[in-house]
Design an enzyme around this catalytic site. Structure first.
Site, PDB file in Angstrom:
ATOM      1  N   GLY A 234       0.812  -1.209   0.000  1.00 39.91           N
ATOM      2  CA  GLY A 234       0.000   0.000   0.000  1.00 39.91           C
ATOM      3  C   GLY A 234       0.842   1.255   0.000  1.00 39.91           C
ATOM      4  O   GLY A 234       1.302   1.727  -1.045  1.00 39.91           O
ATOM      5  N   CYS A 235       1.072   1.811   1.177  1.00 39.05           N
ATOM      6  CA  CYS A 235       1.743   3.102   1.278  1.00 39.05           C
ATOM      7  C   CYS A 235       3.214   3.040   0.872  1.00 39.05           C
ATOM      8  O   CYS A 235       3.748   4.002   0.321  1.00 39.05           O
ATOM      9  CB  CYS A 235       1.596   3.653   2.685  1.00 39.05           C
ATOM     10  SG  CYS A 235      -0.129   3.978   3.123  1.00 39.05           S
ATOM     11  N   ILE A 236       3.889   1.922   1.151  1.00 36.33           N
ATOM     12  CA  ILE A 236       5.280   1.789   0.705  1.00 36.33           C
ATOM     13  C   ILE A 236       5.336   1.760  -0.819  1.00 36.33           C
ATOM     14  O   ILE A 236       6.075   2.528  -1.450  1.00 36.33           O
ATOM     15  CB  ILE A 236       5.937   0.528   1.300  1.00 36.33           C
ATOM     16  CG1 ILE A 236       6.068   0.651   2.827  1.00 36.33           C
ATOM     17  CG2 ILE A 236       7.306   0.285   0.658  1.00 36.33           C
ATOM     18  CD1 ILE A 236       7.001   1.749   3.299  1.00 36.33           C
TER      19      ILE A 236
END
Length: 230
Positions: A175-177
């Site tokens: 997701g955010c990575i």
């Protein structure tokens, strides 16, 4: 990674991606290494209690407290993230904390439709994990979307700090990575992702996304190898 400077331990995707697909990517020339940056910044992404739980516990138990928790998979990464933070501070390199801001009714509408539980996380879940908490001189960067770049002044900070590369640690790998890695790559930064310092609730998704990032957008390696290169 095939860099001779690095350890030969099998990466997390070695048992997930079929050998013929690995061979296909290698034959096509995917996954070459970048030269390590001279002045990287460390991005510590979403290392908050909402991501790991208050105590080390299996994910099935941890999500009872915070539905967004990755449980023991997150706690396994915490010591490696802490080592990276310590090393960057010791070298006077920037440490930046893109982190999930408390959700309000108008935040993350599309994501909230897919995962309604994100709107009900108690405020204490947004606190930073003690072992990896920011200190004076670190940069705090609240965000409302997956990428650390989207809707934040991160790119401006990196320019001001004369950063020439990024190391990404934290969560979630898929997701955010991943979103931050793709945006960082689009801005032209070489990026290193220590695979034992990022984590996800799904180990299959973790491995597959690491493989894809290593193939196209970043250099994925162990924390020990990142520390050796910086």
């Amino acid at each position: 990674m095939t860099d001779a400077r690095l350890a030969t331990e099998a990466p997390p995707w070695a048992s997930i991606i079929p050998p013929h697909e690995l061979a296909l990517y290698a034959h096509a020339g995917f996954g070459n290494s970048s030269a390590p940056p001279k002045r990287p910044a460390l991005l510590v992404v979403d290392v908050q209690y909402r991501s790991v739980g208050r105590v080390r516990a299996p994910i099935e138990e941890s999500i009872k407290q915070y539905p967004t928790s990755c449980g023991e998979f997150g706690w396994r990464a915490i010591p490696h993230i802490a080592r990276l933070i310590q090393a960057f501070r010791a070298k006077g390199l920037p440490v930046i904390y893109p982190h999930v801001a408390p959700k309000k009714a108008h935040d993350g509408q599309r994501f909230a439709e897919k995962v309604p539980a994100i709107m009900g996380i108690p405020l204490d879940g947004y606190e930073f994990v003690e072992e990896c908490a920011p200190q004076e001189g670190d940069i705090l960067l609240p965000k409302h979307h997956a990428s650390a770049f989207f809707g934040t002044p991160l790119a401006s900070y990196l320019t001001t700090l004369r950063v020439d590369g990024l190391v990404m640690a934290g969560t979630t790998t898929s997701g955010c990575i991943r979103a931050s890695v793709i945006d960082g790559s689009s801005f032209g930064y070489p990026i290193m992702v220590p695979y034992d310092a990022v984590f996800d609730r799904s180990q299959t998704s973790h491995a597959v996304n690491l493989f894809d990032m290593n193939s196209k957008y970043a250099d994925v390696m162990k924390t020990d190898d990142v520390l050796a290169l910086i």
